[in-house]
Design an enzyme around this catalytic site. Structure first.
Site, PDB file in Angstrom:
ATOM      1  N   TYR A 140       0.866  -0.990  -0.059  1.00 50.08           N
ATOM      2  CA  TYR A 140       0.234  -0.061   0.214  1.00 50.08           C
ATOM      3  C   TYR A 140       0.620   1.079  -0.378  1.00 50.08           C
ATOM      4  O   TYR A 140       2.444   1.465   1.425  1.00 50.08           O
ATOM      5  CB  TYR A 140      -0.594  -0.614   1.358  1.00 50.08           C
ATOM      6  CG  TYR A 140      -1.419   1.624   1.082  1.00 50.08           C
ATOM      7  CD1 TYR A 140      -1.261   2.520   1.839  1.00 50.08           C
ATOM      8  CD2 TYR A 140      -2.978   1.131   1.291  1.00 50.08           C
ATOM      9  CE1 TYR A 140      -2.337   3.504   1.766  1.00 50.08           C
ATOM     10  CE2 TYR A 140      -4.133   1.967   0.876  1.00 50.08           C
ATOM     11  CZ  TYR A 140      -3.711   3.286   1.303  1.00 50.08           C
ATOM     12  OH  TYR A 140      -4.204   4.325   1.174  1.00 50.08           O
ATOM     13  N   TYR A 173      -4.521  10.758   7.919  1.00 46.84           N
ATOM     14  CA  TYR A 173      -4.991   8.952   8.929  1.00 46.84           C
ATOM     15  C   TYR A 173      -4.966   8.574   8.164  1.00 46.84           C
ATOM     16  O   TYR A 173      -5.314   7.469   9.444  1.00 46.84           O
ATOM     17  CB  TYR A 173      -7.067   9.284   8.301  1.00 46.84           C
ATOM     18  CG  TYR A 173      -7.711   8.377   9.287  1.00 46.84           C
ATOM     19  CD1 TYR A 173      -8.277   7.268   8.209  1.00 46.84           C
ATOM     20  CD2 TYR A 173      -8.333   8.561   9.925  1.00 46.84           C
ATOM     21  CE1 TYR A 173      -8.636   5.821   8.919  1.00 46.84           C
ATOM     22  CE2 TYR A 173      -8.929   7.240  11.434  1.00 46.84           C
ATOM     23  CZ  TYR A 173      -8.401   6.455  10.424  1.00 46.84           C
ATOM     24  OH  TYR A 173     -10.109   4.930  10.687  1.00 46.84           O
ATOM     25  N   GLU A 174      -4.531   8.319   7.352  1.00 49.54           N
ATOM     26  CA  GLU A 174      -4.227   6.737   6.655  1.00 49.54           C
ATOM     27  C   GLU A 174      -1.694   6.668   6.813  1.00 49.54           C
ATOM     28  O   GLU A 174      -1.843   5.916   7.622  1.00 49.54           O
ATOM     29  CB  GLU A 174      -3.271   6.787   5.418  1.00 49.54           C
ATOM     30  CG  GLU A 174      -3.094   8.060   4.275  1.00 49.54           C
ATOM     31  CD  GLU A 174      -2.765   7.953   2.869  1.00 49.54           C
ATOM     32  OE1 GLU A 174      -1.945   8.504   2.325  1.00 49.54           O
ATOM     33  OE2 GLU A 174      -3.302   7.126   2.719  1.00 49.54           O
ATOM     34  N   HIS A 175      -1.458   7.950   8.009  1.00 46.74           N
ATOM     35  CA  HIS A 175      -0.163   7.539   8.642  1.00 46.74           C
ATOM     36  C   HIS A 175      -0.343   6.873   9.972  1.00 46.74           C
ATOM     37  O   HIS A 175      -0.004   6.680  10.585  1.00 46.74           O
ATOM     38  CB  HIS A 175       0.073   8.824   8.538  1.00 46.74           C
ATOM     39  CG  HIS A 175       0.965   9.819   7.630  1.00 46.74           C
ATOM     40  ND1 HIS A 175       0.080  10.318   5.801  1.00 46.74           N
ATOM     41  CD2 HIS A 175       2.219   9.738   6.416  1.00 46.74           C
ATOM     42  CE1 HIS A 175       0.381  10.510   4.818  1.00 46.74           C
ATOM     43  NE2 HIS A 175       1.685  10.325   5.562  1.00 46.74           N
TER      44      HIS A 175
END
Length: 511
Positions: free
Chosen positions: A345, A422-424
């Site tokens: 990802y 947020y994905e971090h």
């Protein structure tokens, strides 16, 4: 479908999960781009200044290069004594007893915002243990009772008006520790232990397993099949030492050492929740090595040491090429039963500056060209592999959990940013807490001082380093034979079998 939730009377912004300028509509009505309007569109953002319960409904953003994205906006009523709603919480923050810091989750979405004020469980924080610096709350001497719901409040200024904004994130103080590999204290791998033929012998090994209590604490001796194995008696134990952590020990007693035992290899195996380590020893009779035998042993060991040093030096210099060559020779394309869908990802800067320069080309063209088309991997790239109408938060979390690696692109912008996307947060939760995804760090720009980065990211860099993109690679950025791409492939999982007819499939992330 993405859900945006807030409280009536506050400023609120919803972002379309695509980059660039989009058209916002509610039903058949196009949202105005006049920034003086209470509800207006700007770039890929939809602003409510302020939000009202009458704004509840479905909003759709349109971009010529992507399918329409539907966003569900839910405005909760402003109820006295209630500062947050359970369905409008941000990703939880996890900390250990000691010093803890909490970021105000949405602070960076609002320009010209005031410093934050904080509440715990809707009660104002006060006391010397709490310190606020702009959008960060620091808690000293944190203990388990400090767990709870922390709400940050600040003011957003727009068009000469001031609007309140609140955001709530749960804090959990836990005694859990980051998992580390076992550290063998003794014996050293390859040690030779002197014994007396016909007498008993005792072999001991010991390892440090980690700071916290381990679910798995294994220690045992194993050796080649020997005659009369009843002469070998094993025992093991594990124990905690306050302030130091957990240890494991294994003991092997030989009631009577025989000549045949000198040809055996004795291996001690020690394991914790993360992985296992082994150390091997052999036995020699006391007094061995005198006279000519001693000279012979010295010569043999000198030759072996020289060959070993040469092999180590060769491997150190060419270990990446060696590993990649071995994978190809032995066709290391194993079938996967780990439940994962994607090989990696990709997390990258999402601001417009990077999207429209080399970074955008690298993410959307060069990276898929090399890893998907030429190497046969399956990537998941946000903005390309998320289904239209999917809930962005759920989509990110699901894709990361179904990926074998995380590829994080480090840039100067990331170093200056005070708060990760947020994905971090999800990425570091999976890497550092759940420990089920390995990370690959690509340093695309010279960052210099890593101290500006988030603590968890600094920990990863210190632990494994980064793969640096150099200016010299610009001459042939898609060549898999450069040192950069070899290092990336080296850290990727064993790749799938790549047929001649295989092409990169943008829908990989949809599987």
């Amino acid at each position: 479908m993405f859900a945006g939730l807030t409280i009536e009377g506050e400023a609120f912004v919803v972002k379309c999960p695509v980059h660039g300028t989009v058209v916002w509509r509610r039903g058949d009505t196009t949202i105005s781009t006049d920034k003086r309007a209470r509800i207006h569109a700007s770039g890929n953002e939809l602003w409510f200044l302020p939000a009202s319960v009458e704004d509840n409904g479905i909003y759709t953003c349109f971009h010529p290069e992507y399918a329409p994205k539907m966003m569900s906006v839910i405005i909760n009523p402003n109820t006295e004594g209630t500062c947050y709603y359970e369905d409008a919480l941000y990703l939880e923050t996890t900390g250990r007893p000691g010093s803890v810091k909490i970021f105000c989750p949405c602070y960076n979405d609002y320009e010209n915002a005031s410093d934050t004020k904080w509440l715990k469980d809707c009660k104002r924080l006060c006391g010397a243990r709490y310190k606020v610096v702009k959008n960060v709350l620091y808690i000293s001497d944190a203990i388990k009772s400090d767990s709870g719901y922390y709400t940050c409040q600040f003011t957003y200024h727009h068009g000469g008006r001031a609007f309140p904004v609140t955001a709530t994130t749960p804090l959990i103080i836990t005694d859990s520790f980051l998992l580390t590999s076992p550290k063998v204290l003794y014996p050293k791998d390859g040690d030779v232990i002197e014994v007396e033929i016909g007498s008993p012998a005792r072999l001991l090994c010991k390892a440090w397993l980690g700071h916290g209590k381990q679910g798995i604490a294994i220690s045992f001796w194993e050796f080649d099949e020997a005659n009369d194995s009843k002469r070998f008696v094993t025992s093991n134990k594990s124990y905690m030492v306050p302030g130091e952590g957990q240890f494991a020990e294994a003991e092997l007693r030989i009631t009577e050492v025989r000549e045949e035992d000198l040809s055996l290899t004795f291996r001690c195996v020690l394991a914790n929740d993360l992985e296992y380590e082994t150390t091997e020893v052999t036995l020699v009779p006391k007094g061995a090595g005198e006279g000519h035998s001693n000279t012979y042993v010295i010569v043999v060991f000198a030759i072996l040491a020289g060959l070993t040093m040469i092999l180590v030096m060769v491997y150190h210099v060419f270990h990446v090429d060696i590993v990649l060559c071995v994978r190809r020779i032995f066709n290391c394309n194993k079938s996967r039963d780990d439940g994962k869908v994607h090989d990696a990802y990709v997390i990258y800067p999402t601001n417009d500056t990077y999207e429209n320069n080399f970074m955008g080309s690298f993410v959307h063209q060069i990276l898929p060209e090399v890893l998907e088309k030429q190497c046969g991997y399956r990537l998941c790239i946000y903005g390309r592999d998320v289904l239209p109408g999917e809930d962005a938060i759920s989509a990110i979390e699901s894709r990361i959990q179904k990926s074998r690696r995380l590829i994080i692109l480090l840039t100067e912008w990331l170093a200056k940013s005070e708060h990760f996307a947020y994905e971090h947060q999800i990425a570091f939760y999976n890497v550092l807490i759940q420990n089920n995804v390995k990370v690959i760090l690509l340093e695309m720009e010279e960052i210099g001082d890593y101290e500006r980065l988030q603590e968890s990211l600094r920990h990863l860099i210190h632990q494994q380093g980064t793969i640096k993109w150099r200016a010299k690679y610009m001459a042939s950025p898609s060549s898999p034979n450069t040192a950069f791409w070899k290092q990336v492939e080296y850290q990727m999982p064993w790749r799938r079998h790549l047929k001649k007819t295989t092409t990169a499939n943008p829908a990989y992330g949809l599987l």
